[in-house]
Design a protein around this motif. Structure first.
Motif, PDB file in Angstrom:
ATOM      1  N   LEU A  50      41.447  -1.614  62.047  1.00  0.00           N
ATOM      2  CA  LEU A  50      40.780  -1.056  60.997  1.00  0.00           C
ATOM      3  C   LEU A  50      39.641  -1.953  60.421  1.00  0.00           C
ATOM      4  O   LEU A  50      39.155  -1.765  59.481  1.00  0.00           O
ATOM      5  N   GLY A  51      39.550  -3.329  61.122  1.00  0.00           N
ATOM      6  CA  GLY A  51      38.754  -4.215  60.444  1.00  0.00           C
ATOM      7  C   GLY A  51      37.291  -3.860  61.424  1.00  0.00           C
ATOM      8  O   GLY A  51      37.066  -3.029  62.134  1.00  0.00           O
ATOM      9  N   ILE A  52      36.441  -4.911  61.394  1.00  0.00           N
ATOM     10  CA  ILE A  52      35.282  -4.978  62.004  1.00  0.00           C
ATOM     11  C   ILE A  52      35.353  -5.609  63.614  1.00  0.00           C
ATOM     12  O   ILE A  52      34.478  -5.501  64.286  1.00  0.00           O
ATOM     13  N   GLY A  53      36.618  -5.869  64.020  1.00  0.00           N
ATOM     14  CA  GLY A  53      36.804  -6.421  65.354  1.00  0.00           C
ATOM     15  C   GLY A  53      36.031  -5.481  66.486  1.00  0.00           C
ATOM     16  O   GLY A  53      35.462  -5.808  67.346  1.00  0.00           O
ATOM     17  N   THR A  76      39.052 -13.949  70.899  1.00  0.00           N
ATOM     18  CA  THR A  76      39.908 -13.350  69.762  1.00  0.00           C
ATOM     19  C   THR A  76      38.958 -12.555  68.404  1.00  0.00           C
ATOM     20  O   THR A  76      38.450 -13.475  67.755  1.00  0.00           O
ATOM     21  N   ALA A  77      38.931 -11.443  68.448  1.00  0.00           N
ATOM     22  CA  ALA A  77      38.375 -10.867  67.357  1.00  0.00           C
ATOM     23  C   ALA A  77      39.376 -10.914  65.969  1.00  0.00           C
ATOM     24  O   ALA A  77      40.554 -11.256  66.486  1.00  0.00           O
ATOM     25  N   PRO A  78      39.042 -10.809  64.685  1.00  0.00           N
ATOM     26  CA  PRO A  78      39.792 -11.041  63.632  1.00  0.00           C
ATOM     27  C   PRO A  78      40.824 -10.231  63.374  1.00  0.00           C
ATOM     28  O   PRO A  78      40.791  -8.890  63.664  1.00  0.00           O
ATOM     29  N   THR A 120      38.325  -9.651  58.977  1.00  0.00           N
ATOM     30  CA  THR A 120      38.351  -8.235  59.434  1.00  0.00           C
ATOM     31  C   THR A 120      37.547  -7.452  58.482  1.00  0.00           C
ATOM     32  O   THR A 120      37.098  -6.620  58.945  1.00  0.00           O
ATOM     33  N   ALA A 121      36.962  -8.282  57.480  1.00  0.00           N
ATOM     34  CA  ALA A 121      35.787  -7.435  56.539  1.00  0.00           C
ATOM     35  C   ALA A 121      36.325  -5.900  56.243  1.00  0.00           C
ATOM     36  O   ALA A 121      35.505  -5.201  56.618  1.00  0.00           O
ATOM     37  N   PHE A 122      37.467  -5.682  55.841  1.00  0.00           N
ATOM     38  CA  PHE A 122      37.701  -4.295  55.604  1.00  0.00           C
ATOM     39  C   PHE A 122      36.708  -3.526  54.556  1.00  0.00           C
ATOM     40  O   PHE A 122      36.536  -2.493  54.622  1.00  0.00           O
ATOM     41  N   ASP A 123      35.868  -4.388  53.686  1.00  0.00           N
ATOM     42  CA  ASP A 123      35.104  -3.800  52.831  1.00  0.00           C
ATOM     43  C   ASP A 123      33.925  -3.230  53.752  1.00  0.00           C
ATOM     44  O   ASP A 123      33.366  -2.258  53.005  1.00  0.00           O
ATOM     45  N   ILE A 132      27.502  -1.899  59.972  1.00  0.00           N
ATOM     46  CA  ILE A 132      26.722  -2.909  59.467  1.00  0.00           C
ATOM     47  C   ILE A 132      27.089  -4.288  59.958  1.00  0.00           C
ATOM     48  O   ILE A 132      26.536  -5.240  59.350  1.00  0.00           O
ATOM     49  N   ALA A 133      28.098  -4.302  60.405  1.00  0.00           N
ATOM     50  CA  ALA A 133      28.576  -5.578  60.887  1.00  0.00           C
ATOM     51  C   ALA A 133      27.796  -6.443  61.889  1.00  0.00           C
ATOM     52  O   ALA A 133      27.222  -5.762  62.741  1.00  0.00           O
ATOM     53  N   ASN A 134      27.626  -7.805  61.444  1.00  0.00           N
ATOM     54  CA  ASN A 134      26.650  -8.719  62.449  1.00  0.00           C
ATOM     55  C   ASN A 134      27.343  -9.077  63.394  1.00  0.00           C
ATOM     56  O   ASN A 134      28.577  -9.676  63.040  1.00  0.00           O
TER      57      ASN A 134
END
Length: 310
Positions: free
Chosen positions: A13-16, A99-101, A278-281, A287-289
């Protein structure tokens, strides 16, 4: 033959998943390695994943994922199981693990007894794991990690500092620095000004630095952290050994000109990760870098050994 790099896609559910897929689409990554992704398949496909990008080992959830990006049982389940499998495969193949967040609250909801990757990795892959960060020629290692500031005087010991410095020195050598010159940060402002602002420098850190020199490790300190970051950025030292988390990350994030890569040094295999959460916002908005994840993959691939097929 290109090396295998194992990748856990993080909390679904995060940006991973997004930064993983974006990085896999980078031609530099495809030229550098044979990527193997371990993660929840729906979130990866939603982010644009296809089997042309990497081999996928799917981790399915036993409960539905929430519709919104929030901490969840299912997110904790899939991300934890992915890391568990990634560790097993890395131990078997000696391939690096990127490992992604993950989300610590999601892991807690699933009942994971670890606060994060590092604690799990230490138990399964070598208790000597040292948290360190690299950005170009900037390098720092942590003596303590995710602890309250109030606990630092109790946690800091001569033995802990010496052990961390030995692992840091070894990791710097593995990065190609033949004779690392390490600066050891003070805990208190102005390195306590000879005891005016605390006793840790004279009673703990200075004896540790003297012990390091007996180990033939080139170490200076304790020195004020604010001045040390300027000196390190100017090339005076090969790495900074920091006493606590924000002492390292604040200076590094201000001084870094390139993406920051997080390494757990001292394990039985190389573990690397991006330095964001994870930058849920912003999850699901495309738009995640991906730059930190991309650098983590390239860093791992450049140091990977010849692959063992599993």
């Amino acid at each position: 033959m290109k090396p295998i790099v194992l990748i856990t896609a993080g909390d679904p559910l995060g940006i991973g998943p997004e930064v993983t897929v974006k990085s896999l689409k980078n031609p530099l990554v495809q030229r550098a390695c044979l990527p193997v992704v371990i993660g929840e398949p729906t979130s990866l496909v939603r982010a644009g994943f296809s089997d042309k990008l990497a081999r996928l080992i799917a981790i399915d959830a036993s409960a539905p994922l929430p519709d919104k990006p929030v901490p969840s049982f299912a997110g904790g389940e899939t991300s934890y199981k992915a890391v568990e499998l990634g560790i097993k495969l890395a131990l078997k193949t000696k391939s690096p693990l990127v490992t992604a967040p993950i989300n610590k609250q999601s892991w807690a909801l699933y009942g994971v007894p670890y606060t994060g990757h590092t604690e799990l990795l230490r138990e399964r892959a070598g208790k000597e794991g040292l948290m360190m960060f690299v950005s170009g020629n900037l390098r720092c290692g942590l003596v303590t990690e995710h602890f309250a500031i109030a606990d630092l005087p109790r946690l800091l010991t001569k033995e802990r500092i010496v052990e961390s410095a030995i692992h840091f020195n070894r990791a710097l050598k593995q990065l190609g620095i033949k004779s690392p010159h390490i600066a050891v940060c003070a805990l208190n402002p102005h390195a306590s000004d000879n005891g005016k602002f605390g006793t840790e420098e004279n009673e703990i850190i200075l004896p540790a630095v003297k012990a390091l020199r007996r180990h033939r490790i080139k170490a200076d300190g304790p020195l004020p952290a604010d001045a040390l970051w300027l000196a390190h950025a100017a090339g005076k030292y090969d790495g900074l050994l920091c006493m606590y988390h924000d002492q390292a990350l604040l200076g590094l994030k201000l001084a870094a000109k390139k993406p920051i890569v997080h390494i757990t040094a001292g394990l039985k295999f190389l573990r690397v990760s991006p330095t964001h959460g994870t930058a849920f916002d912003i999850s699901g908005q495309n738009i995640a870098n991906p730059s930190s994840m991309t650098d983590a993959l390239l860093f791992a691939a450049a140091r990977a050994k010849p692959p063992k097929i599993f």
